[in-house]
Design a protein around this motif. Structure first.
Motif, PDB file in Angstrom:
ATOM      1  N   PHE A  19       0.813  -1.215   0.000  1.00 46.42           N
ATOM      2  CA  PHE A  19       0.000   0.000   0.000  1.00 46.42           C
ATOM      3  C   PHE A  19       0.852   1.272   0.000  1.00 46.42           C
ATOM      4  CE2 PHE A  19      -2.821  -3.284   1.685  1.00 46.42           C
ATOM      5  CZ  PHE A  19      -3.917  -3.109   0.861  1.00 46.42           C
ATOM      6  N   ARG A  20       2.121   1.128  -0.365  1.00 45.22           N
ATOM      7  CA  ARG A  20       3.052   2.242  -0.481  1.00 45.22           C
ATOM      8  C   ARG A  20       3.140   3.043   0.821  1.00 45.22           C
ATOM      9  NH1 ARG A  20       3.001  -1.045  -3.997  1.00 45.22           N
ATOM     10  NH2 ARG A  20       2.792  -0.637  -6.232  1.00 45.22           N
ATOM     11  N   LEU A 376      -1.322   9.251   2.419  1.00 46.61           N
ATOM     12  CA  LEU A 376       0.111   9.465   2.587  1.00 46.61           C
ATOM     13  C   LEU A 376       0.764   9.931   1.294  1.00 46.61           C
ATOM     14  CD1 LEU A 376       2.440   9.104   4.683  1.00 46.61           C
ATOM     15  CD2 LEU A 376       2.853   6.869   3.634  1.00 46.61           C
ATOM     16  N   ASN A 377       0.510   9.220   0.204  1.00 48.14           N
ATOM     17  CA  ASN A 377       1.229   9.476  -1.039  1.00 48.14           C
ATOM     18  C   ASN A 377       0.677  10.648  -1.835  1.00 48.14           C
ATOM     19  OD1 ASN A 377       3.274   7.065  -1.597  1.00 48.14           O
ATOM     20  ND2 ASN A 377       1.477   6.215  -0.583  1.00 48.14           N
ATOM     21  N   VAL A 378      -0.625  10.866  -1.773  1.00 47.91           N
ATOM     22  CA  VAL A 378      -1.240  11.924  -2.576  1.00 47.91           C
ATOM     23  C   VAL A 378      -1.411  13.209  -1.772  1.00 47.91           C
ATOM     24  CG1 VAL A 378      -3.327  12.577  -3.850  1.00 47.91           C
ATOM     25  CG2 VAL A 378      -2.376  10.271  -4.090  1.00 47.91           C
ATOM     26  N   TYR A 379      -1.859  13.069  -0.509  1.00 49.46           N
ATOM     27  CA  TYR A 379      -2.172  14.257   0.287  1.00 49.46           C
ATOM     28  C   TYR A 379      -1.082  14.613   1.306  1.00 49.46           C
ATOM     29  CZ  TYR A 379      -6.879  13.554  -1.563  1.00 49.46           C
ATOM     30  OH  TYR A 379      -7.966  13.393  -2.386  1.00 49.46           O
ATOM     31  N   GLY A 380      -0.104  13.709   1.493  1.00 50.84           N
ATOM     32  CA  GLY A 380       0.960  13.989   2.453  1.00 50.84           C
ATOM     33  C   GLY A 380       0.484  13.979   3.886  1.00 50.84           C
ATOM     34  N   ILE A 381      -0.496  13.113   4.194  1.00 49.64           N
ATOM     35  CA  ILE A 381      -1.040  13.005   5.553  1.00 49.64           C
ATOM     36  C   ILE A 381      -0.895  11.557   6.010  1.00 49.64           C
ATOM     37  CG2 ILE A 381      -3.094  13.258   6.995  1.00 49.64           C
ATOM     38  CD1 ILE A 381      -4.098  15.314   4.938  1.00 49.64           C
ATOM     39  N   ARG A 382      -0.343  11.384   7.193  1.00 48.60           N
ATOM     40  CA  ARG A 382      -0.040  10.054   7.700  1.00 48.60           C
ATOM     41  C   ARG A 382      -1.134   9.612   8.674  1.00 48.60           C
ATOM     42  NH1 ARG A 382       3.826   8.076  11.915  1.00 48.60           N
ATOM     43  NH2 ARG A 382       4.584   6.021  11.214  1.00 48.60           N
ATOM     44  N   CYS A 383      -1.960   8.659   8.224  1.00 50.48           N
ATOM     45  CA  CYS A 383      -3.002   8.070   9.071  1.00 50.48           C
ATOM     46  C   CYS A 383      -2.762   6.572   9.160  1.00 50.48           C
ATOM     47  CB  CYS A 383      -4.391   8.350   8.510  1.00 50.48           C
ATOM     48  SG  CYS A 383      -4.913  10.073   8.664  1.00 50.48           S
ATOM     49  N   ALA A 384      -3.546   5.906   9.992  1.00 51.55           N
ATOM     50  CA  ALA A 384      -3.338   4.472  10.163  1.00 51.55           C
ATOM     51  C   ALA A 384      -4.664   3.750  10.293  1.00 51.55           C
ATOM     52  CB  ALA A 384      -2.477   4.197  11.402  1.00 51.55           C
ATOM     53  N   PRO A 385      -4.745   2.549   9.693  1.00 49.41           N
ATOM     54  CA  PRO A 385      -5.928   1.710   9.877  1.00 49.41           C
ATOM     55  C   PRO A 385      -5.802   0.891  11.153  1.00 49.41           C
ATOM     56  CG  PRO A 385      -4.412   0.635   8.384  1.00 49.41           C
ATOM     57  CD  PRO A 385      -3.774   1.956   8.771  1.00 49.41           C
ATOM     58  N   PHE A 386      -6.841   0.157  11.478  1.00 49.56           N
ATOM     59  CA  PHE A 386      -6.813  -0.769  12.603  1.00 49.56           C
ATOM     60  C   PHE A 386      -6.721  -2.187  12.062  1.00 49.56           C
ATOM     61  CE2 PHE A 386      -9.008   2.935  14.204  1.00 49.56           C
ATOM     62  CZ  PHE A 386      -8.492   3.101  15.482  1.00 49.56           C
ATOM     63  N   PHE A 429      -6.820   4.003  -6.586  1.00 55.02           N
ATOM     64  CA  PHE A 429      -5.782   3.058  -6.984  1.00 55.02           C
ATOM     65  C   PHE A 429      -4.629   3.694  -7.755  1.00 55.02           C
ATOM     66  CE2 PHE A 429      -9.674   0.358  -6.833  1.00 55.02           C
ATOM     67  CZ  PHE A 429      -9.270  -0.497  -5.818  1.00 55.02           C
ATOM     68  N   LYS A 430      -4.807   4.913  -8.253  1.00 54.14           N
ATOM     69  CA  LYS A 430      -3.794   5.492  -9.132  1.00 54.14           C
ATOM     70  C   LYS A 430      -2.428   5.590  -8.466  1.00 54.14           C
ATOM     71  CE  LYS A 430      -6.304   8.169 -12.593  1.00 54.14           C
ATOM     72  NZ  LYS A 430      -6.421   9.479 -13.267  1.00 54.14           N
ATOM     73  N   TYR A 431      -2.417   5.924  -7.190  1.00 59.35           N
ATOM     74  CA  TYR A 431      -1.119   6.115  -6.531  1.00 59.35           C
ATOM     75  C   TYR A 431      -0.331   4.816  -6.464  1.00 59.35           C
ATOM     76  CZ  TYR A 431      -2.429   3.900  -2.062  1.00 59.35           C
ATOM     77  OH  TYR A 431      -2.792   3.005  -1.079  1.00 59.35           O
ATOM     78  N   LEU A 432      -1.043   3.687  -6.463  1.00 61.23           N
ATOM     79  CA  LEU A 432      -0.366   2.391  -6.431  1.00 61.23           C
ATOM     80  C   LEU A 432       0.459   2.163  -7.692  1.00 61.23           C
ATOM     81  CD1 LEU A 432      -3.356   0.287  -5.095  1.00 61.23           C
ATOM     82  CD2 LEU A 432      -1.336   0.952  -3.789  1.00 61.23           C
ATOM     83  N   LEU A 433       0.069   2.841  -8.779  1.00 58.21           N
ATOM     84  CA  LEU A 433       0.760   2.708 -10.052  1.00 58.21           C
ATOM     85  C   LEU A 433       1.724   3.853 -10.291  1.00 58.21           C
ATOM     86  CD1 LEU A 433      -2.293   1.612 -12.244  1.00 58.21           C
ATOM     87  CD2 LEU A 433      -0.914   0.263 -10.663  1.00 58.21           C
ATOM     88  N   GLY A 434       1.995   4.643  -9.236  1.00 58.72           N
ATOM     89  CA  GLY A 434       2.983   5.716  -9.333  1.00 58.72           C
ATOM     90  C   GLY A 434       2.431   7.078  -9.679  1.00 58.72           C
ATOM     91  N   ASP A 435       1.096   7.205  -9.778  1.00 61.75           N
ATOM     92  CA  ASP A 435       0.484   8.498 -10.082  1.00 61.75           C
ATOM     93  C   ASP A 435      -0.012   9.120  -8.784  1.00 61.75           C
ATOM     94  OD1 ASP A 435      -0.946  10.677 -10.900  1.00 61.75           O
ATOM     95  OD2 ASP A 435      -2.216   9.625 -12.339  1.00 61.75           O
ATOM     96  N   ASN A 436       0.755  10.065  -8.245  1.00 58.16           N
ATOM     97  CA  ASN A 436       0.416  10.703  -6.965  1.00 58.16           C
ATOM     98  C   ASN A 436      -0.294  12.041  -7.148  1.00 58.16           C
ATOM     99  OD1 ASN A 436       1.561   8.587  -5.534  1.00 58.16           O
ATOM    100  ND2 ASN A 436       3.572   9.566  -5.393  1.00 58.16           N
ATOM    101  N   SER A 437      -0.868  12.260  -8.326  1.00 49.15           N
ATOM    102  CA  SER A 437      -1.558  13.524  -8.563  1.00 49.15           C
ATOM    103  C   SER A 437      -2.858  13.585  -7.777  1.00 49.15           C
ATOM    104  CB  SER A 437      -1.844  13.698 -10.052  1.00 49.15           C
ATOM    105  OG  SER A 437      -2.654  12.634 -10.529  1.00 49.15           O
TER     106      SER A 437
END
Length: 901
Positions: A19-20, A376-386, A429-437
């Motif tokens: 999940f990058r 994390l990758n697109v918005y620059g915010i670090r959250c966490a799941p349970f 899903f885009k960020y998983l393929l390297g598109d962080n727009s």
């Protein structure tokens, strides 16, 4: 970059990498972390509350510097530690009730262990009572108190002496305490279940629980390891109800995000000499860590608790903002829970009518990790799941978070919820393929995505008698888009990368439940679609040691759910050697190929008839004739066509020619047998005419006729193979052999009037340039062998989708594998038919399906009302008027070609 990023925990690293989330942070300052490339990330995890003041707060480093300058020793056991005593005194002054004795630890789990020992030694009782869905740590005692089996089973936990009650249910607690009076030492409970998904205790529950514990002589232990020291907007969460526990547990925030520190605070009621003499820890009462703990308490209390009041206000603001999102995008967020800056955002489950990809992901526990990676990758915010509540996101920033930073997180969550609401899942899903727009235009795919499961109506008291399961995966691009329409925005390359990603940690999941499907005879079955996370390329290129076990596990899953028969969809049959690798697992298995053959051939004949074709004078071709479906299709085509062309794979020249020759022999044998039975259609008619001419000719011709007439019944070991006899007869008569084999696909297809294609190729084989005007192509392959360009550019050919069945009832399996309600795949239909019959035997296994099996399934279809669906082309039903237009266009092309000549 780390030389071995997985060296600490390769299992966790694979999840983070998928999940990058596998960033390497090289600097932390305030509420932000920075990676190796210098990118800044707003932290909304705060190490699950253990980083209360952000990263590297100056006041803590000042306390550490003062400690160093003073030269105070860190470890002085068993002597009296200066700073540990000071911190213990401060905690005793701040804690409710008579709590005063501090047992310091290095972690929250260790504090829980101390509490268990303390309670048992104080009461002389053995059992520890805790709550379902709770989390108390991962050492063996703490793990045994934890109320989640997912954490326990690999470690043979819980150990004896631990029981659970529902969280928040005071009646259940009272019932257990009454029933087991004199056996329970302690009841340990969280004011807010943190790792359980931020579940807040009902009002009055903690106070009532304490009163019950005291009535039955049970130690009341309050686990405030995550809630304590400011997290809820109070110094302690228990202050809300004025609860005074016998034991209070603190950790996480107590170390200020710099040092590991926990404490088990106890009252004189439970402190005892046995515990005092026998419990100790080398690193407990550490002056250095306690110096940090003192600074933490002083920071929380300065300016009359200003920071605590700010946390309370910011927590209310955060919750109100998330609740606004919940209202704005109804159905996306199921519940918002929490207090202060400890907020849980639970997303709604994806229903059976939704995208198969989202259903699959959520059942694997991957939805919130996906969202975390997006943030994390697109918005620059670090959250966490349970991990133990996979549809809930944790919003737990440092206590020093600003309102502006809260707004930034809320804006990102709002956009994500809009994506989920409108079903434009491609942005997830885009960020998983390297598109962080950042998401641009969010399209509304609700109408295209939401397709409910439609089942047969049951009579009162009626229940399905038998069960089936069918394994599905994505054999082609169009199948991915059918299941998740917004993925149409991906290019073919991106779709393939997406399928590669799905196969990273392969695990099968139930995607759809069909509660009832009724036969024409009245019998009812139920079933499941089980998804296997491989595309066609992944299925065929990954090692069999990776793919086959996943399919076997899916078969086992079906068996354990009670399926009587399991069908193997698309390539799940191919890679398991026609199903042989999944036999003998306690459930009947079918590849579904027999009924697929029956429907494909029937569709081909019908399409040719509607195109006005004279089958006796036409040439049929089969691509993929050495496969299980293509072989039988080729034999059955010979029942109506006099000329058959088998097209092989040039990349496997020798084996392909050998296997094609074997299929050609079977075609001739079947035709000779039909002639003996008086059926003179197709190849049997050609043979009958050839025999008449041969018998009236030369002696050589008579010998050939005798050989041809007795094919299949000759006992002469030196007799030619059937195809050889047919070739000899054609050569003697001076005409082309009616059955031919070739490895030249261009030549083979251009000769054909009708084509059935059923290869196992992951790519397209047939393009616009391969076909002559008026050709009928029945594409049985999944993924399809016929390029979409054929339908786009060739309006003079009829391309049919093979193997589609009209069911006896208008049911739909959610997205229904790209079909409208009442229509499904023939391979799935075969699985359902076998469940209706409760046969219990394996069918259509291997590459050599008997013609008798095809006929048996055809008869079962007729019995239960499963028939050929209306002809389909380009993903939809094609009308007779459209076919007439294709026929007219073909005639026009033919006339123009004749004029040129």
């Amino acid at each position: 970059m780390l030389a071995r990023p997985d060296i600490l925990n390769p299992t966790l690293y694979r999840l983070l990498d998928m999940f990058r989330l596998n960033k390497v942070y090289v600097r932390g300052e305030g509420n932000y972390l920075y990676d190796e490339e210098g990118r800044q990330y707003l932290d909304f995890i705060a190490q699950y509350g253990a980083v209360p003041f952000g990263y590297n707060p100056p006041f803590l480093w000042e306390a550490i510097s003062a400690f160093r300058e003073a030269g105070i020793p860190s470890l002085v056991q068993p002597s009296v530690p200066l700073k540990a005593s000071e911190l213990a005194q401060k905690l005793a002054e701040l804690a409710p009730g008579e709590l005063q004795f501090a047992t310091f630890t290095q972690s929250g789990a260790e504090a829980v262990e101390a509490a268990i020992k303390l309670a048992r030694s104080a009461t002389g009782r053995f059992k520890i009572l805790s709550c379902e869905n709770s989390f108390h740590g991962k050492t063996m005692g703490a793990l045994s108190a934890t109320g989640r089996e997912v954490y326990q089973s690999p470690f043979f936990a819980p150990v004896p002496g631990f029981e659970k009650v529902p969280f928040g249910d005071i009646d259940a607690l009272e019932e257990v305490l009454e029933r087991e009076a004199g056996e329970i030492a302690a009841f340990i409970v969280e004011p807010i279940q943190g790792e359980g998904g931020i579940v807040v205790a009902p009002d009055g529950y903690l106070k009532a629980a304490k009163e019950l514990c005291h009535r039955f002589g049970v130690v009341f232990v309050l686990d405030e390891i995550q809630t304590g020291l400011g997290r809820t907007g109070r110094l302690l969460a228990c202050e809300k109800e004025g609860v005074e526990p016998d034991i209070l547990l603190l950790s996480k925030a107590l170390g200020g995000g710099l040092v590991p520190l926990g404490v088990c605070l106890s009252s004189p009621r439970v402190w005892n000499e046995g515990f005092g003499r026998l419990h100790s820890s080398t690193f407990a009462n550490n002056n250095f860590t306690c110096q940090v703990g003192i600074a933490v308490l002083e920071k929380l209390l300065e300016d009359e608790g200003r920071l605590l009041k700010e946390v309370e206000a910011k927590g209310e603001y955060l919750i109100s903002k998330v609740e606004e999102i919940q209202s704005r995008w109804p159905g996306v967020i199921k519940e918002v829970r929490g207090e202060g800056l400890m907020v849980g955002l639970e997303f709604s489950d994806f229903g059976p009518e939704d995208s198969f990809d989202m259903i699959f992901l959520s059942k694997q526990g991957g939805f919130c990790p996906l969202i975390s990676g997006l943030l994390l990758n697109v918005y620059g915010i670090r959250c966490a799941p349970f991990l133990n509540n996979p549809m809930t996101m944790r919003l737990e920033p440092p206590l020093t978070v600003t309102v502006e930073e809260i707004d930034r997180c809320v804006e990102a969550l709002d956009q994500i919820c809009e994506i989920v609401y409108k079903k434009d899942y491609v942005w997830l899903f885009k960020y998983l393929l390297g598109d962080n727009s950042l998401p641009a235009q969010i399209r509304d795919y609700r109408k295209a995505t939401l397709r409910p499961v439609v089942a047969s109506q049951l009579k009162p008291g009626e229940k399905p008698l038998h069960r089936f399961a069918f394994l599905i995966h994505y054999p082609g691009r169009e199948d991915v888009v059918h299941a998740t329409p917004s993925l149409e925005q991906f290019t073919e390359t991106q779709l393939e990368e997406f399928l590669d990603w799905q196969a990273t940690e392969p695990e099968s999941q139930v995607l759809c439940h069909m509660p009832s499907l009724r036969s024409r005879t009245g019998e009812v079955v139920e079933g499941w679609l089980i998804g296997v996370p491989f595309g066609a390329k992944q299925m065929m290129t990954l090692p069999r040691s990776v793919v086959v076990p996943v399919i076997q596990e899916a078969v086992d899953m079906a068996r354990d759910m009670g399926a009587d028969v399991v069908g193997l969809g698309a390539f799940t049959s191919v890679v398991t050697r026609g199903g042989r690798d999944v036999q003998g697992r306690g459930v009947a298995v079918t590849s579904g190929n027999s009924f697929t053959v029956a429907m494909a051939v029937e569709a081909t004949f019908l399409g040719a008839e509607k195109m006005g074709m004279d089958l006796e004078r036409a040439t049929a071709a089969v691509v993929g004739a050495t496969g299980s479906i293509g072989r039988v299709c080729a034999i059955l085509l010979g029942e109506r066509f006099a000329r058959i062309n088998l097209i092989g794979n040039p990349s496997r020249k020798n084996s392909s020619l050998r296997r094609l020759s074997s299929v050609a022999d079977e075609i001739v044998l079947h035709a000779v047998s039909r002639r003996r039975q008086g059926d003179l259609r197709g190849l049997a008619g050609w043979i009958n005419g050839a025999l008449s001419k041969l018998k009236t000719g030369s002696e050589e011709g008579v010998d050939i006729a005798r050989e041809l007439e007795h094919i299949g019944s000759s006992s002469n070991p030196d007799a030619l193979r059937p195809l050889g006899v047919l070739e000899a007869a054609a050569k003697h008569l001076g005409v082309p052999c009616p059955v031919t084999i070739t490895l030249d696909i261009d030549k083979g297809l251009r000769m054909a009037d009708v084509i059935i294609t059923a290869s196992n190729s992951p790519g397209y084989l047939i393009g616009p340039e391969h076909l002559k005007p008026g050709t009928v192509v029945c594409d049985v392959a999944r993924p399809p062998d016929v390029s979409p360009a054929v339908s786009e550019k060739r309006k003079d050919v009829l391309v049919l989708e093979g193997g589609l069945v009209q069911l006896p009832d208008n049911v739909a399996f959610g997205s229904n594998l790209g079909c409208r309600a009442g229509i499904t795949l023939a391979c799935l239909s075969e699985t359902i038919l076998l469940a209706l019959e409760n046969d219990g035997k394996d069918y259509s296994i291997g590459t050599r399906i008997p013609l008798e099996t095809v006929e048996h399934l055809r008869c079962l279809g007729a019995k239960h009302g499963f028939r050929l669906a209306a002809l389909h082309s380009r993903g939809r039903e094609i009308t007779d008027e459209e076919i007439r237009e294709i026929r007219a266009q073909a005639n026009l092309c033919g006339q123009q070609a004749a004029g040129v000549r």
